[in-house]
Design a protein around this motif. Structure first.
Motif, short mmCIF file in Angstrom:
data_model
loop_
_atom_site.label_atom_id
_atom_site.label_comp_id
_atom_site.label_asym_id
_atom_site.label_seq_id
_atom_site.Cartn_x
_atom_site.Cartn_y
_atom_site.Cartn_z
N LYS A 24 24.96 28.94 -16.29
CA LYS A 24 24.76 29.21 -15.03
C LYS A 24 26.10 30.20 -14.77
CE LYS A 24 21.86 25.74 -13.60
NZ LYS A 24 21.40 24.87 -12.16
N TYR A 25 25.89 31.28 -14.36
CA TYR A 25 26.93 32.11 -14.39
C TYR A 25 27.58 31.99 -13.00
CZ TYR A 25 29.66 36.65 -13.60
OH TYR A 25 30.31 37.46 -13.09
N ARG A 26 28.95 31.80 -13.02
CA ARG A 26 29.36 31.90 -11.62
C ARG A 26 30.71 32.86 -11.54
NH1 ARG A 26 34.03 28.83 -9.72
NH2 ARG A 26 34.34 28.14 -12.02
N GLN A 27 30.56 33.80 -10.57
CA GLN A 27 31.45 34.90 -10.56
C GLN A 27 32.89 34.47 -10.29
OE1 GLN A 27 30.33 37.64 -7.58
NE2 GLN A 27 31.49 39.44 -8.67
N GLN A 28 33.76 35.01 -10.87
CA GLN A 28 35.19 34.51 -10.91
C GLN A 28 36.02 35.80 -10.77
OE1 GLN A 28 36.64 31.90 -13.96
NE2 GLN A 28 34.96 30.28 -13.71
N TYR A 29 37.29 35.79 -10.19
CA TYR A 29 38.06 37.06 -10.30
C TYR A 29 39.53 36.63 -11.01
CZ TYR A 29 34.62 38.32 -6.92
OH TYR A 29 33.41 38.52 -6.12
N GLY A 30 40.03 37.52 -11.37
CA GLY A 30 41.25 37.19 -11.99
C GLY A 30 42.12 38.53 -12.11
N ILE A 31 43.52 38.24 -12.84
CA ILE A 31 44.46 39.45 -13.16
C ILE A 31 44.97 38.96 -14.39
CG2 ILE A 31 46.67 40.26 -12.21
CD1 ILE A 31 45.94 39.30 -9.32
N VAL A 32 45.19 40.06 -15.14
CA VAL A 32 45.97 40.17 -16.38
C VAL A 32 47.26 40.73 -16.19
CG1 VAL A 32 46.07 40.82 -18.80
CG2 VAL A 32 43.68 40.04 -17.73
N VAL A 33 48.27 40.06 -16.49
CA VAL A 33 49.60 40.50 -16.54
C VAL A 33 50.13 40.65 -17.86
CG1 VAL A 33 51.96 40.01 -15.59
CG2 VAL A 33 50.23 39.21 -14.52
N ILE A 34 50.61 42.01 -18.35
CA ILE A 34 51.22 42.29 -19.72
C ILE A 34 52.64 41.98 -19.59
CG2 ILE A 34 51.18 43.73 -21.46
CD1 ILE A 34 48.10 42.89 -20.94
#
Length: 61
Positions: A24-34
């Motif tokens: 079951k897909y659950r929308q998530q939000y994220g940030i990638v820091v290089i």
């Protein structure tokens, strides 16, 4: 009227398709820091922790 019923059935089928395998897909939000290196990564991680972020993930690729 038949077109509306067909469209509704297609929308319903599209919603159920991801659940066929049990996921079951659950929308998530994220940030990638290089970061430039491992030390910079450790500093960024610690800073985000101090800022109150609880769900942090460390990734090395």
């Amino acid at each position: 009227m038949a077109n509306k019923a067909t469209a509704a059935a297609q929308r319903g089928a599209a919603k159920k398709a991801p659940e066929r395998n049990g996921y079951k897909y659950r929308q998530q939000y994220g940030i990638v820091v290089i970061c430039d290196n491992e030390q910079a990564q450790a500093r960024a991680y610690a800073r985000l922790q101090r800022a109150g972020f609880k769900q942090l993930r460390v990734v090395t690729v």
